[in-house]
Design an enzyme around this catalytic site. Structure first.
Site, mmCIF file in Angstrom:
data_model
loop_
_atom_site.group_PDB
_atom_site.id
_atom_site.type_symbol
_atom_site.label_atom_id
_atom_site.label_comp_id
_atom_site.label_asym_id
_atom_site.label_seq_id
_atom_site.Cartn_x
_atom_site.Cartn_y
_atom_site.Cartn_z
ATOM 1 N N ASP A 17 0.829 -1.217 0.000
ATOM 2 C CA ASP A 17 0.000 0.000 0.000
ATOM 3 C C ASP A 17 0.864 1.268 0.000
ATOM 4 O OD1 ASP A 17 -2.351 1.405 -0.013
ATOM 5 O OD2 ASP A 17 -2.660 1.298 2.158
ATOM 6 N N ARG A 21 0.047 7.790 -2.419
ATOM 7 C CA ARG A 21 0.675 8.828 -1.581
ATOM 8 C C ARG A 21 2.112 9.088 -2.006
ATOM 9 N NH1 ARG A 21 -1.077 5.901 3.647
ATOM 10 N NH2 ARG A 21 -1.750 4.413 2.041
ATOM 11 N N HIS A 34 2.026 3.791 -9.123
ATOM 12 C CA HIS A 34 1.799 2.367 -9.400
ATOM 13 C C HIS A 34 2.966 1.784 -10.197
ATOM 14 C CE1 HIS A 34 -2.031 2.558 -7.550
ATOM 15 N NE2 HIS A 34 -2.616 3.283 -8.476
ATOM 16 N N ASN A 65 -11.094 -2.622 -5.099
ATOM 17 C CA ASN A 65 -10.365 -1.611 -5.881
ATOM 18 C C ASN A 65 -11.073 -1.225 -7.186
ATOM 19 O OD1 ASN A 65 -7.076 -2.796 -4.849
ATOM 20 N ND2 ASN A 65 -8.212 -1.043 -4.100
HETATM 21 C C1 IPE Z 1 -5.422 -2.708 -0.085
HETATM 22 O O1 IPE Z 1 -5.115 -1.368 -0.180
HETATM 23 C C2 IPE Z 1 -5.369 -3.351 -1.448
HETATM 24 C C3 IPE Z 1 -4.038 -3.458 -2.046
HETATM 25 C C4 IPE Z 1 -2.913 -3.042 -1.534
HETATM 26 C C5 IPE Z 1 -4.013 -4.097 -3.325
HETATM 27 P P1 IPE Z 1 -6.243 -0.248 -0.350
HETATM 28 O O2 IPE Z 1 -5.505 1.027 -0.509
HETATM 29 O O3 IPE Z 1 -7.183 -0.626 -1.415
HETATM 30 O O4 IPE Z 1 -6.999 -0.319 1.040
HETATM 31 P P2 IPE Z 1 -7.869 0.780 1.800
HETATM 32 O O5 IPE Z 1 -8.913 1.246 0.832
HETATM 33 O O6 IPE Z 1 -6.937 1.882 2.186
HETATM 34 O O7 IPE Z 1 -8.401 0.074 3.001
HETATM 35 C C1 IPE Z 2 -1.652 0.374 -3.387
HETATM 36 O O1 IPE Z 2 -1.470 1.757 -3.402
HETATM 37 C C2 IPE Z 2 -1.937 -0.162 -4.760
HETATM 38 C C3 IPE Z 2 -3.294 -0.661 -4.954
HETATM 39 C C4 IPE Z 2 -4.242 -0.653 -4.063
HETATM 40 C C5 IPE Z 2 -3.611 -1.228 -6.240
HETATM 41 P P1 IPE Z 2 -2.671 2.780 -3.303
HETATM 42 O O2 IPE Z 2 -3.085 3.152 -4.676
HETATM 43 O O3 IPE Z 2 -3.750 2.261 -2.438
HETATM 44 O O4 IPE Z 2 -1.942 4.004 -2.608
HETATM 45 P P2 IPE Z 2 -2.547 4.993 -1.521
HETATM 46 O O5 IPE Z 2 -3.098 4.170 -0.411
HETATM 47 O O6 IPE Z 2 -3.619 5.777 -2.221
HETATM 48 O O7 IPE Z 2 -1.391 5.828 -1.112
HETATM 49 MG MG MG Z 3 -4.134 2.410 -0.452
#
Ligand code: IPE
Ligand code: IPE
Ligand code: MG
Length: 228
Positions: A17, A21, A34, A65
């Site tokens: 995760d 950010r 990403h 997602n």
């Molecule tokens: C969990 O992260 C899913 C993955 C890392 C693939 P999210 O960013 O989707 O989770 P929430 O929404 O912060 O709980």
């Molecule tokens: C994790 O990073 C990747 C996926 C969930 C696919 P995020 O896209 O959730 O990154 P943040 O949480 O917004 O920083």
């Molecule tokens: Mg996230």
């Protein structure tokens, strides 16, 4: 429930995760985060060869997602396509056995086809890298319980045997990057007695060194599994 009573972790899972950010802090589009996240994933998979892990499970795309903007979902799917193409030869060369958990058959047909091919081509590998795609733990448990009920055997062992992770070692350590302290529908059943580690590092900044530190941290913990 199968238990690993050794100090050495056999199975580590990571909630990757913080890509968004990471990008935001640099005033970059989320897609860049990403992209860098995929680079971190590649390095971690490369590096974990030397760490003696039997299995590394990575949360790459959750069943929730899909709620994100279409553009971001498209970016993620395209990265997935690119990654399978570019990294499959290295997986094969490095004896990695790919496994996919989640409702991955629900992804776009061309991705399903690429994954089927990748699974087949890596089936002889010795170190498992399990990728959670279109994965939700509650959905996985529901599927497993439905199958167990259809077989007339609703027991803990039978549900576990129908989970997507049935053939993986018991989960020892679950790591989440980015400072969030929640499971976000990942491996809820499998985490029953897993150790948890939440680190502030954003996923694109996560390296094999961080994984090594996590394994050291794990080795210093006392697991009890309900005993004394
Ligand atoms: C969990 O992260 C899913 C993955 C890392 C693939 P999210 O960013 O989707 O989770 P929430 O929404 O912060 O709980
Ligand atoms: C994790 O990073 C990747 C996926 C969930 C696919 P995020 O896209 O959730 O990154 P943040 O949480 O917004 O920083
Ligand atoms: Mg996230």
């Amino acid at each position: 429930m199968a238990e690993n009573t050794e100090k050495r972790a056999r199975h580590v899972a990571i909630i990757m995760d913080g890509n968004g950010r990471w990008a935001k802090r640099r005033m970059l589009p989320r897609a860049m985060g990403h992209k860098r996240g995929v680079e971190a994933l590649r390095e971690v998979v490369r590096g974990c060869r030397d760490l003696g892990l039997e299995c590394l499970t990575l949360y790459a795309f959750s069943s929730e997602n899909w709620k994100r903007e279409e553009e971001e979902v498209d970016d993620l799917m395209n990265l997935m396509r690119k990654f399978i193409k570019s990294d499959l030869p290295e997986f094969i060369a490095n004896d990695v056995k790919l496994k996919i958990i989640g409702d991955w058959q629900g992804l776009a047909p061309d991705i399903v086809e690429m994954l089927e091919d990748a699974l087949e081509q890596t089936s002889k590998g010795t170190q498992t890298v399990a990728v959670a795609l279109n994965y939700g733990s509650q959905q996985e448990i529901t599927r497993a319980a439905t199958k167990a009920a259809a077989a007339g055997d609703v027991t803990e062992a039978s549900i576990a045997a129908h989970l997507d992770t049935a053939d993986l070692p018991p989960l020892d350590l679950l790591i989440r990057t980015s400072g969030e302290v929640r499971l976000s529908n990942f491996l809820l059943w499998q985490s029953a007695y897993a150790e948890m580690l939440f680190v502030d590092t954003l996923w694109p900044d996560f390296t094999v060194e961080h994984l090594k530190q996590a394994l050291d941290n794990f080795a210093g913990r006392e697991r009890r599994f309900g005993g004394r």
